[in-house]
Design an enzyme around this catalytic site. Sequence first.
Site, PDB file in Angstrom:
ATOM      1  N   ARG A   1     -28.901  25.496 -23.470  1.00 47.52           N
ATOM      2  CA  ARG A   1     -30.017  26.427 -23.607  1.00 47.52           C
ATOM      3  C   ARG A   1     -29.671  27.546 -24.588  1.00 47.52           C
ATOM      4  NH1 ARG A   1     -35.301  26.256 -22.290  1.00 47.52           N
ATOM      5  NH2 ARG A   1     -34.502  24.783 -20.726  1.00 47.52           N
TER       6      ARG A   1
ATOM      7  N   HIS B   1     -31.070  25.814 -15.709  1.00 48.11           N
ATOM      8  CA  HIS B   1     -31.840  26.126 -16.911  1.00 48.11           C
ATOM      9  C   HIS B   1     -30.916  26.377 -18.098  1.00 48.11           C
ATOM     10  CE1 HIS B   1     -34.858  28.442 -19.391  1.00 48.11           C
ATOM     11  NE2 HIS B   1     -35.617  27.474 -18.934  1.00 48.11           N
ATOM     12  N   CYS B   2     -29.756  26.944 -17.820  1.00 43.50           N
ATOM     13  CA  CYS B   2     -28.816  27.318 -18.880  1.00 43.50           C
ATOM     14  C   CYS B   2     -28.189  26.119 -19.581  1.00 43.50           C
ATOM     15  CB  CYS B   2     -27.694  28.179 -18.312  1.00 43.50           C
ATOM     16  SG  CYS B   2     -28.234  29.615 -17.377  1.00 43.50           S
ATOM     17  N   ILE B   3     -28.121  24.966 -18.919  1.00 37.71           N
ATOM     18  CA  ILE B   3     -27.428  23.821 -19.517  1.00 37.71           C
ATOM     19  C   ILE B   3     -28.397  22.778 -20.063  1.00 37.71           C
ATOM     20  CG2 ILE B   3     -25.465  24.217 -18.004  1.00 37.71           C
ATOM     21  CD1 ILE B   3     -26.223  21.641 -16.493  1.00 37.71           C
TER      22      ILE B   3
END
Length: 342
Positions: free
Chosen positions: A86, A333-335
């Site tokens: 992300r 969400h970050c990955i």
Amino acid sequence: MSWRMPAETARHERTWMAFPAEGETLGDTDAAREEGYATWTAVAHAVAEFEPVSMLVDPSEITRARRMLSGSIEIIEAPVDEFWMRDAGPTFVVDADRPGVLGAVDWIFNGWGAPDWAEWRRAAQHARIIADAVGAELVSSTLVNEGGGIHVDGEGTVLLTETVQLDPRRNPYADRQRVEAEMARTLGATKAVWLPRGLTRDYDDFGTNGHVDIVATIVSPGRLLLHDQQNPDHPDHAVTRDLRALLSEQTDAAGRRFEIIDLPAPATLRDEEGPVDWSYVNHLVTNDGVVACGFGEEKADAAAREILADAYPGRRVVTVDARPLFDRGGGIHCITQQQPAL
């Protein structure tokens, strides 16, 4: 050109991820490394239930990736150091004036402000590698920014955080006006809503200094999901209370005052490093589904699934244990990074 970032709820062509590579983020023991590989793999398989997944894999990890990932996941060999897609990867946009044209915003990535521990120079090339792989037009930006530092509604509204885009370690010469102008040029954002800060743990050495995607997200135009730390013994109780008060007075690009949906934090308050930032806000919306963070708390995880299912009608919500991700500084969400369908 008139670039616009679609909402995450719009249809996706696929989701992009990066497979872990050995280094500071993955861990310094065999057990920690295996935990990291397993968690990234579990998220990929959960997303693949709903839409195609493409995975950048460092040459050193190709054999492992082929062994652990199902055959449905596309593997693309590319240099990898950091694997938070992300943040290091492209932010995809479409051109309202040219139907069928895909753009890829290439923010400058410097490892969340160039901390001493971060290894990010390979990851800083991921946006260009992926843009080339999908035939997207590169939208080059001089702003240091990460995909986790923004959320949009697809209709002109963008959520930002003062301690991220205005971080002197990222953009020492930026002010709100310059940042907003760049958001308008690259994302089509006509209204910026600024949060003054993020969650407490996110200001530790391994944090992002306040990414919005762990605090709040726009589920549909005019509606926000907001992290709600209800326990006054946690420092984020005051943080989220103040953010709620601020956001309740804000309007979006269409002039609507936000309806705020509280998403309660799990019961766990601390780990061995201090107050946790476990947040159900950090989920990925997929085609017909939502991949949600789980924290090993049956009651809280189930309550979050119910709220997410109500917020995203018609989508099936699945949970993946995200504690190993949060231990490393982020969440589901970050990955992941969605590529919109054209």
